[in-house]
Every structure is written in C-alpha cells, then in structure tokens.
Design an enzyme around this catalytic site. Sequence first.
Site, short mmCIF file in Angstrom:
data_model
loop_
_atom_site.label_atom_id
_atom_site.label_comp_id
_atom_site.label_asym_id
_atom_site.label_seq_id
_atom_site.Cartn_x
_atom_site.Cartn_y
_atom_site.Cartn_z
N SER A 31 29.18 37.71 45.30
CA SER A 31 28.26 36.63 45.60
C SER A 31 27.12 37.00 46.56
O SER A 31 26.29 37.83 46.25
CB SER A 31 29.06 35.43 46.11
OG SER A 31 28.29 34.25 46.05
N ASP A 61 32.68 30.97 35.64
CA ASP A 61 31.46 31.04 36.45
C ASP A 61 30.28 31.05 35.47
O ASP A 61 29.87 32.09 34.98
CB ASP A 61 31.44 32.30 37.31
CG ASP A 61 30.23 32.39 38.22
OD1 ASP A 61 29.34 31.52 38.14
OD2 ASP A 61 30.17 33.34 39.02
N HIS A 63 33.82 31.34 40.01
CA HIS A 63 32.93 32.24 40.76
C HIS A 63 33.72 33.15 41.71
O HIS A 63 33.45 34.35 41.79
CB HIS A 63 31.89 31.41 41.53
CG HIS A 63 30.92 32.24 42.28
ND1 HIS A 63 30.05 33.12 41.65
CD2 HIS A 63 30.66 32.34 43.61
CE1 HIS A 63 29.31 33.72 42.57
NE2 HIS A 63 29.66 33.26 43.77
#
Length: 141
Positions: A41, A92, A119
Amino acid sequence: IPGYGDSPPLEMAVTAQGRRTFLDHVFQELGMQRPVLVSPSMSGRFSLPFLLAHGDRLAGFVPIAPVGTKDYTAEQYQRVQTPTLILYGDRDTRLAPQALQNLQHLPEHRVAVLPGAGHACYLDKPEDFHQALLDFLRQLK
C-alpha cells in the site's frame, strides 16, 4: 512509514528522491545487502522510487497493491531487472488492478492472487500470503 498513521512526518519524505534516500539510509543502518523489499500500500511511495533507481541492489521486490505505480512509465519499469512478485487479494478492486496494470511492465515479474482477500491480503489470508512469499523467496538466487 514516516508521516502515515501515528508516525511523525519526516521532512526528507516530501519528495520521491527524499523517500528513496530515506529507504537507502534504513538499509545502510541495518547493514542490509541485497534485501527483498516487501511493499504494501502506502509504502509504494518509498519503494517505487528506490526500485527504479537502485533495483539492482535488491534481491527481490514484492509489491502488494502499492500506491504510486501510475507515477512512472512503462519504459521506466521495463529497465528494472529485479525479480518481482506482484501480490494482491482478488477482492481489492481499487488499487490492485491499477498496480498490476503498471507493474506488469517489470520484465522479471510473476503474479500471485490471493482468493478471498482484500487490500490487506496478508491480514485476510496470512497462510496463503506466507506460502506465496516463501515460494518466491526460494526461487531467488
């Protein structure tokens, strides 16, 4: 990551070059030579500038739906020879497809999709995540 969550901001982390330098300092301070960089991320803002400038100093790269992939061109990615495992959860639907679209230009990549994971696929499916990561690590030189 400096400046995210509850961590204090870091002045040098304002630019891509500063974030790359910060990561370089971290590796030097830890005495790491040719580490595998795992980048989920928001850490993409640090890992991608480092990968593009110093990918040859990494034994491998494992992006997990990182942010910032669209900031670089296909040609920039194509110059990187670092073995890469593009890893993400199939639930995701926001960041993962964008990251895959950009990161697939890395010539030495493979893809692992974790079914039923979102995610934060490493939290949703930790056993599957670790198995994919270990399989990748075993294949590195």
